[in-house]
Scaffold this active site. Structure first.
Site, PDB file in Angstrom:
ATOM      1  N   LEU A  75      13.597   3.078  -0.049  1.00 34.66           N
ATOM      2  CA  LEU A  75      13.249   1.995   0.873  1.00 34.66           C
ATOM      3  C   LEU A  75      14.375   0.991   1.095  1.00 34.66           C
ATOM      4  O   LEU A  75      14.162  -0.071   1.683  1.00 34.66           O
ATOM      5  CB  LEU A  75      11.977   1.287   0.389  1.00 34.66           C
ATOM      6  CG  LEU A  75      10.754   2.213   0.273  1.00 34.66           C
ATOM      7  CD1 LEU A  75       9.558   1.460  -0.274  1.00 34.66           C
ATOM      8  CD2 LEU A  75      10.428   2.873   1.603  1.00 34.66           C
ATOM      9  N   CYS A  76      15.580   1.325   0.658  1.00 35.03           N
ATOM     10  CA  CYS A  76      16.742   0.454   0.896  1.00 35.03           C
ATOM     11  C   CYS A  76      17.252   0.643   2.317  1.00 35.03           C
ATOM     12  O   CYS A  76      17.298   1.760   2.822  1.00 35.03           O
ATOM     13  CB  CYS A  76      17.868   0.792  -0.078  1.00 35.03           C
ATOM     14  SG  CYS A  76      17.685   0.004  -1.662  1.00 35.03           S
ATOM     15  N   HIS A  77      17.663  -0.462   2.911  1.00 28.15           N
ATOM     16  CA  HIS A  77      18.262  -0.403   4.241  1.00 28.15           C
ATOM     17  C   HIS A  77      19.714   0.046   4.126  1.00 28.15           C
ATOM     18  O   HIS A  77      20.422  -0.397   3.218  1.00 28.15           O
ATOM     19  CB  HIS A  77      18.245  -1.789   4.898  1.00 28.15           C
ATOM     20  CG  HIS A  77      16.879  -2.302   5.177  1.00 28.15           C
ATOM     21  ND1 HIS A  77      16.122  -2.942   4.223  1.00 28.15           N
ATOM     22  CD2 HIS A  77      16.130  -2.263   6.306  1.00 28.15           C
ATOM     23  CE1 HIS A  77      14.959  -3.280   4.756  1.00 28.15           C
ATOM     24  NE2 HIS A  77      14.935  -2.882   6.014  1.00 28.15           N
ATOM     25  N   MET A 113      20.792  -3.982  -4.737  1.00 28.74           N
ATOM     26  CA  MET A 113      20.635  -2.571  -5.107  1.00 28.74           C
ATOM     27  C   MET A 113      21.973  -1.839  -5.044  1.00 28.74           C
ATOM     28  O   MET A 113      22.236  -0.948  -5.853  1.00 28.74           O
ATOM     29  CB  MET A 113      19.591  -1.882  -4.221  1.00 28.74           C
ATOM     30  CG  MET A 113      18.173  -2.416  -4.424  1.00 28.74           C
ATOM     31  SD  MET A 113      17.625  -2.443  -6.151  1.00 28.74           S
ATOM     32  CE  MET A 113      17.711  -0.722  -6.571  1.00 28.74           C
ATOM     33  N   GLU A 114      22.822  -2.233  -4.122  1.00 32.35           N
ATOM     34  CA  GLU A 114      24.146  -1.612  -4.026  1.00 32.35           C
ATOM     35  C   GLU A 114      24.984  -1.937  -5.256  1.00 32.35           C
ATOM     36  O   GLU A 114      25.689  -1.069  -5.789  1.00 32.35           O
ATOM     37  CB  GLU A 114      24.844  -2.057  -2.740  1.00 32.35           C
ATOM     38  CG  GLU A 114      24.269  -1.435  -1.482  1.00 32.35           C
ATOM     39  CD  GLU A 114      22.914  -1.981  -1.031  1.00 32.35           C
ATOM     40  OE1 GLU A 114      22.338  -1.394  -0.106  1.00 32.35           O
ATOM     41  OE2 GLU A 114      22.419  -2.986  -1.586  1.00 32.35           O
ATOM     42  N   ASP A 128      29.726  11.299 -18.132  1.00 31.47           N
ATOM     43  CA  ASP A 128      30.038  12.678 -17.752  1.00 31.47           C
ATOM     44  C   ASP A 128      31.448  13.085 -18.168  1.00 31.47           C
ATOM     45  O   ASP A 128      31.660  14.198 -18.643  1.00 31.47           O
ATOM     46  CB  ASP A 128      29.882  12.861 -16.241  1.00 31.47           C
ATOM     47  CG  ASP A 128      30.287  14.255 -15.797  1.00 31.47           C
ATOM     48  OD1 ASP A 128      29.685  15.233 -16.295  1.00 31.47           O
ATOM     49  OD2 ASP A 128      31.214  14.375 -14.976  1.00 31.47           O
TER      50      ASP A 128
END
Length: 159
Positions: A75-77, A113-114, A128
């Site tokens: 739901l992130c733009h 969120m970014e 990793d």
């Protein structure tokens, strides 16, 4: 605390309509860390990891992660990001690597969120790249430190 914005009246998930919000300068800063043994940290800082430049690759991965946030978080733009910067700092006291991301935009919604995605992807990349020598590393403390801009104003995490 205001209500949840990603659900409509019937309780269904939806993308928030930001079309009426003004375009403002926005910034977010997030931080996290990868704890590892002192020996593994030495491999990273001395450039002896088999897969190459761990911190350089993790920095690029974090930048890529920030740019792909809307593809990963439903739901992130998608946003016109104007800056992504990552600081990766070896911390012998952890021991491990502290990752901090700063993301900026001029837009109608924030870049929290970014910034969080940038940190998460950078930490996963560190894991990793050295998991062959230490599988018990711990990715920890990922959180938002600062959010500025927009209607809700400034948020700064407590220490």
């Amino acid at each position: 605390m205001s209500g949840l914005t990603h659900f409509d009246e019937s309780g269904s998930a939806h993308m928030v309509d930001v079309s009426e919000k003004p375009v403002t300068a926005r910034v977010a800063v997030a931080r996290g860390a990868v704890k590892m043994s002192a020996e593994t940290l030495a491999l990273v800082t001395e450039g002896r990891a088999e897969k190459g430049d761990v911190l350089g690759v993790a920095r690029l991965a974090g930048i890529m992660g920030a740019k792909r946030t809307a593809d990963l978080i439903p739901l992130c733009h998608p946003l016109p990001i104007t800056k992504v910067a990552l600081e990766l700092t070896a911390d012998p006291a952890l021991p491990g690597v502290v990752v901090e991301a700063t993301v900026k935009t001029g837009g109608q919604t924030g870049v929290e969120m970014e910034a969080l995605t940038a940190v998460s992807v950078a930490c996963l990349t560190i894991y990793d790249m050295v998991k062959a020598v230490e599988k018990g590393m711990e990715i920890t403390g990922i959180r938002l430190l600062l959010k500025e801009g927009g209607k809700s104003g400034r948020f700064e995490a407590s220490a």
